[in-house]
Motif scaffolding. Structure first.
Motif, PDB file in Angstrom:
ATOM      1  N   ALA A   1      -2.135   0.935   3.537  1.00 51.80           N
ATOM      2  CA  ALA A   1      -3.223   0.212   4.331  1.00 51.80           C
ATOM      3  C   ALA A   1      -4.613   0.076   3.705  1.00 51.80           C
ATOM      4  O   ALA A   1      -5.114  -0.922   3.858  1.00 51.80           O
ATOM      5  CB  ALA A   1      -3.170   0.793   5.721  1.00 51.80           C
ATOM      6  N   ALA A   2      -5.032   1.246   3.038  1.00 59.46           N
ATOM      7  CA  ALA A   2      -6.266   1.347   2.214  1.00 59.46           C
ATOM      8  C   ALA A   2      -6.466   0.225   1.355  1.00 59.46           C
ATOM      9  O   ALA A   2      -7.411  -0.692   1.068  1.00 59.46           O
ATOM     10  CB  ALA A   2      -6.770   2.707   1.874  1.00 59.46           C
ATOM     11  N   GLN A   3      -5.102  -0.062   0.578  1.00 58.32           N
ATOM     12  CA  GLN A   3      -5.369  -0.943  -0.419  1.00 58.32           C
ATOM     13  C   GLN A   3      -5.155  -2.245  -0.036  1.00 58.32           C
ATOM     14  O   GLN A   3      -5.512  -3.556  -0.175  1.00 58.32           O
ATOM     15  CB  GLN A   3      -3.988  -0.747  -1.331  1.00 58.32           C
ATOM     16  CG  GLN A   3      -3.750  -1.643  -2.698  1.00 58.32           C
ATOM     17  CD  GLN A   3      -2.741  -1.264  -3.520  1.00 58.32           C
ATOM     18  OE1 GLN A   3      -2.155  -0.221  -3.614  1.00 58.32           O
ATOM     19  NE2 GLN A   3      -2.230  -2.252  -4.040  1.00 58.32           N
ATOM     20  N   GLY A   4      -4.439  -2.635   1.211  1.00 58.87           N
ATOM     21  CA  GLY A   4      -4.050  -3.756   1.757  1.00 58.87           C
ATOM     22  C   GLY A   4      -5.149  -4.284   2.730  1.00 58.87           C
ATOM     23  O   GLY A   4      -4.705  -5.003   3.660  1.00 58.87           O
ATOM     24  N   GLY A   5      -6.233  -3.652   2.795  1.00 56.85           N
ATOM     25  CA  GLY A   5      -7.278  -4.161   3.865  1.00 56.85           C
ATOM     26  C   GLY A   5      -6.698  -4.055   5.237  1.00 56.85           C
ATOM     27  O   GLY A   5      -7.074  -4.856   5.900  1.00 56.85           O
ATOM     28  N   GLY A   6      -5.979  -2.871   5.545  1.00 56.70           N
ATOM     29  CA  GLY A   6      -5.568  -2.609   7.103  1.00 56.70           C
ATOM     30  C   GLY A   6      -3.990  -3.017   7.075  1.00 56.70           C
ATOM     31  O   GLY A   6      -3.422  -2.665   7.923  1.00 56.70           O
ATOM     32  N   LEU A   7      -3.434  -3.835   6.051  1.00 55.34           N
ATOM     33  CA  LEU A   7      -2.139  -3.927   6.187  1.00 55.34           C
ATOM     34  C   LEU A   7      -1.298  -2.958   5.190  1.00 55.34           C
ATOM     35  O   LEU A   7      -1.577  -2.857   4.068  1.00 55.34           O
ATOM     36  CB  LEU A   7      -1.672  -5.474   5.661  1.00 55.34           C
ATOM     37  CG  LEU A   7      -2.159  -6.511   6.644  1.00 55.34           C
ATOM     38  CD1 LEU A   7      -1.921  -7.827   6.097  1.00 55.34           C
ATOM     39  CD2 LEU A   7      -1.402  -6.469   8.006  1.00 55.34           C
TER      40      LEU A   7
END
Length: 936
Positions: free
Chosen positions: A706-712
């Motif tokens: 999630a940290a890399q995916g902007g919350g995803l």
């Protein structure tokens, strides 16, 4: 169909090709649902323009389908065009348009009726076919000829999708009835459809009789050029009852020889040539033959590509009937601006047409060609002079004089080619033109090509008794014996032995030296073997050596590129097709795939018994018995009569413990051949993504935190399901804006995996804290294969775009080649394997020596290990020091054929692995997977 709706950029609709606004999809969706008819039509044009330039507009499928209910023909055509393009990826949604198709098929306007039937035939979705039958049957009986001709072609398209359905519904008989239709265009389309079906099925479905023949001849004068070609090709397959009927047909066909379209002309020539064999009157046959010359000559005034095709066909025609063009040889003389490929074919035709009456002007022409600047053309011209000499005995001396003049030019490549052709002339006319040998020997130092050296050495050895310093001439070449090519070494060996047999006193040391070099210093097996043969002959029986080495040579003839009569007759029947250009039968370069019906698919492996048979060393058949601890029973009664595994005419091999479960064997099925070139190979027939049905739990890994995916948070894994490959993903919205659509793109990867559709669309927006799963169908394409040398099984680099925010996420998805890409397909039947093996050209085979491969000598243990990895035993055979075993497996849905050569009996050789596949770009990858399975 789209030509009227979307004009090329530069026309009034060019603005539709230049839209690059952000949020365009949302705006298009609004316009497609607008009540304004013009606005809706412009929106569909924009969608088609985007589709034309390669943009994916599949997300607008439902909105475009809603525009189908319209009375505007232009708009309806555009929607139908969109449907044809995206139906395969959205088969379920396509069913929504079925009612409109059925309704349009009954519309009062014949254009709309034809459009509906045509579109349904172009949508290659099997679920649609059952709804197509009734509209198609009505269209085939329609009052309007435009609808009937459209429906006729639609039958051929339907046959390609479901052959059983076409035959069960009686569409073939309706097509045959349409041949007697009063409208010539309908007749032409019916003939075209039947021809296509015949080519696909491999059987004659036309059934031409006398009444049908007359209908075809009547339609010939009125239908289009395209229709004329199909009718003429069908007539060429008809066998006339007698010479009188053949003459009548030829009379009706000959006006087509003056047609402006070259395809019509060549098809008419084919019909005339085919029927001339049935004409009994010599004068009539000669009269018809004379009518063929003017149209063939006219074709030589076309553009170079048409000239080349015409010349390839003319070369076949003059082999069959040389008298047709024997007085037209001048039209085949080369022009200065002819492309090289046209010049080469013209030379070939000139040689076929040369005779005692025109040889002088031909020699003048060839002499000019031999002084051109194009080296390849000059060589061909010089060789043509030699071929004329061999063909025409009375002109041989004139040909040799021309060759001597060319030798005096001292041009190196001309000299080398002249020496080669003079050697052939000496073979054709022995002891007749030896006076020119001295002129040849003056140029020994300039010869540097192997074939030229071999030719002059042959001449020296053959006429050694007439050459004063023959030993010195050969000694000149012997100084560099070890550096010469195998061709030159072989000729040197034979020429030296000839010289020794003619002058034994002076050349004993020379022959001893040559024999020593050939048998002790050379690595070439042919040279060594010949050296030993000569040595034994000379040491045991010199007279026998003379009888063998100095025996009279068989006469030669100019049979270059001359075809066997049976092959020639077959190619004459294929004039104006690729066969007549390649000089090969169609099956040599076209992979025909007949439609596989459901019944055939189920019965494909009926010949495989519940237990696989293996042949033991004594030729007795043994069965694998799953209930027997040893896996073997006694001799079986299910022998095929030979008691051996018959594979590629091989001997049998006992793999006593290799299991072949019946359940797996029954699962093997034929797969359509995958093209060898680029472009996506649609292996799975598309299919819309849906919520992943968890038939079996899939172990997904977190590929994007999630940290890399902007919350995803993204979890993903590649999985095989029902023989098809999918990317299963879980999307968890930890702390991001609501998301409903994602776009997926993969980088080049080991297996050439690409998404069959690029959009992931959830039913509801994915709010923060919500999760959703999706199963995205994947395809394979050679264009997306990673470069050679890339690590096998490297993670697939993936990009995921959030269509709401525009953010792009980059991450890697792992893929295990052996567990993910090799499905449990079961073994191929032996006959199926054999047919597939033979269908792949030897040049497409890939192989390697598996150095350091762990192998205990137990082939059956290796076979069991491979079967655990879904690589299945098919058959095998024994060879000295080797066991050669054949396996089959699938790379997703591509059949791979494997040959593994195991060393036995203490051999130190490494196992050799070989792969053949109908999808050649995937063969190296399959080879790597096979090696990996063997090393595990």
């Amino acid at each position: 169909m789209a030509g009227r709706a979307v004009r090329a950029p530069g026309g009034s609709d060019s603005r539709f090709f230049t839209t690059t606004k952000k949020g365009e999809t949302h705006e298009l969706r609004q316009e497609l649902n607008s009540p304004n008819r013009d606005k809706k039509k412009d929106a569909v044009k924009k969608v088609i323009a985007n589709m034309t330039v390669g943009k994916d507009v599949a997300m607008l499928f439902t909105d475009v389908i809603n525009c189908i209910q319209t009375e505007n023909i232009e708009l309806k055509k555009l929607v139908y065009l969109y449907l044809i393009n995206y139906a395969k990826t959205q088969p379920e949604l396509t069913l929504l348009a079925v009612n409109t198709f059925v309704k349009d098929a009954n519309d009062p306007n014949p254009l709309i009726r034809a459009l509906a039937v045509r579109t349904m035939g172009c949508i290659r979705v099997e679920k649609i076919t059952e709804y197509l039958c009734e509209p198609l049957r009505k269209a085939l009986r329609d009052d309007d000829p435009y609808v009937r001709k459209t429906a006729a072609v639609c039958v051929a398209k339907l046959y390609d999708i479901n052959a059983d359905l076409v035959e069960d519904q009686g569409f073939l008989q309706i097509l045959r009835d349409l041949i007697c239709d009063p409208n010539p265009t309908v007749v032409a389309n019916a003939v075209a459809a039947l021809s296509e079906i015949g080519d696909t099925s491999g059987r004659d479905v036309m059934e031409i009789d006398t009444s049908v023949l007359q209908k075809l001849l009547a339609a010939l004068n009125e239908c289009t050029e395209w229709g004329q070609v199909f009718i003429l090709d069908s007539l060429a397959k008809y066998t006339p009852a007698d010479g009188r009927e053949a003459e009548g047909i030829i009379e009706r066909v000959t006006p087509r020889l003056q047609h402006a379209n070259s395809a019509v002309v060549m098809s008419a020539v084919k019909v005339v040539l085919t029927y001339l064999d049935s004409v009994t009157s010599v004068d009539t046959s000669r009269s018809f033959s004379r009518k063929l010359a003017p149209p063939l000559v006219t074709l030589l005034n076309s553009e170079p590509e048409t000239q080349y095709v015409a010349l390839r066909n003319i070369n076949l025609i003059v082999q069959k009937r040389p008298g047709i063009l024997e007085s037209e040889i001048k039209v085949f003389f080369c022009k200065y601006n002819d492309p090289i490929y046209v010049k080469m074919e013209k030379l070939e035709t000139i040689i076929r047409l040369v005779n005692d009456r025109n040889i002088d002007q031909v020699l003048l022409e060839l002499k000019e060609y031999a002084q051109e600047v194009d080296v390849e053309f000059v060589r061909k011209a010089v060789r043509a002079i030699g071929r004329c000499a061999i063909k025409l005995e009375r002109a041989a001396e004139r040909c040799i004089n021309v060759l001597l003049e060319l030798i005096q030019t001292k041009v190196n490549y001309v000299l080398q080619e002249a020496v080669i052709v003079i050697k052939d002339i000496f073979r054709k006319y022995p002891n007749r033109y030896e006076s020119i040998i001295s002129a040849l020997c003056e140029n020994l130092d300039t010869l540097d090509e192997p074939e030229a050296k071999a030719s002059i050495i042959w001449i020296i050895g053959e006429y050694a008794e007439r050459i004063d310093n023959a030993d010195e001439q050969l000694e000149h070449f012997l100084e560099t014996f070890e550096e010469e090519s195998a061709e030159v070494q072989l000729q040197l060996l034979t020429a030296t032995v000839k010289l020794f047999l003619k002058q034994p006193e002076d050349t004993q040391d020379m022959v001893q030296r040559v024999l020593q070099l050939a048998t002790e210093e050379s690595d070439d097996p042919d040279l060594r073997d010949r050296g030993f043969v000569y040595w034994r002959l000379l040491s045991t029986n010199p007279e026998a050596a003379k009888a063998v080495v100095l025996s009279e040579k068989p006469n030669i003839a100019d049979d270059t590129f001359t075809l066997e009569p049976a092959v020639l007759d077959m190619l004459i029947g294929q004039i104006s097709t690729l066969s007549s250009i390649y000089y090969k039968p169609p099956e040599a370069f076209v992979m025909k795939q007949a439609p596989i019906s459901r019944a055939e698919d189920e019965d494909l492996d009926d010949d495989d018994e519940d237990a696989e048979e293996y042949a033991n060393e004594d030729g007795e058949d043994y069965e694998y018995d799953s209930n027997n601890a040893d896996g073997l029973t006694g001799p079986s009664d299910t022998s095929n009569g030979s008691g051996a595994v018959d594979l590629l005419s091989m001997d049998d091999l006992s793999v006593n413990d290799a299991p072949a479960p019946a359940a797996a064997a029954a699962a093997a099925a034929a797969v359509p051949a995958a093209p060898g070139g680029g472009g996506i190979v649609d292996l799975f027939g598309g299919g819309a993504g849906a919520a992943a049905p968890p038939a079996a739990p899939v172990q997904k890994t977190v590929v994007c935190p999630a940290a890399q995916g902007g919350g995803l948070e993204i979890l993903g894994a590649f999985v095989l399901r029902g023989g098809a490959l999918f990317l299963d993903v879980d999307v968890n919205n930890r702390d991001a804006a609501p998301t409903q659509q994602l776009a997926v793109q993969l980088n080049k990867n080991t297996f050439g995996i690409v998404p069959a559709q690029q959009q992931i669309a959830f039913d509801q927006p994915l709010a923060p804290g919500a999760s959703a799963s999706y199963s995205l169908p994947m395809s394979l394409t050679p264009a997306m294969l990673a470069p050679p040398g890339s690590p096998v099984g490297a993670p697939v680099q993936t990009a995921l775009k959030n269509m709401q925010t525009g953010a792009v996420l980059y991450f890697n998805i792992p893929v295990d080649g052996l567990s993910t890409m090799l499905p449990p397909a079961g073994p191929m039947g032996r006959d199926q394997f054999l047919a597939a093996w033979k269908s792949v050209d030897d040049s497409l085979e890939v192989s390697k020596e598996a150095q350091g491969l762990p192998f205990s000598g137990d082939v059956s243990a290796v076979t069991r290990k491979l079967q655990e990895r879904n690589i299945y035993f098919v058959a095998g055979r024994e060879a000295p020091g080797q066991q050669i075993v054949y396996y089959s497996f699938k790379l997703v849905q591509l059949h791979m054929l494997a040959e593994v050569t195991f060393p036995v009996g203490g051999s130190a050789a490494a196992p050799r692995l070989c792969i053949r596949s109908e999808a050649p770009p995937y063969a190296p990858l399959a080879l790597q997977l096979l090696e990996a399975a063997l090393r595990q």
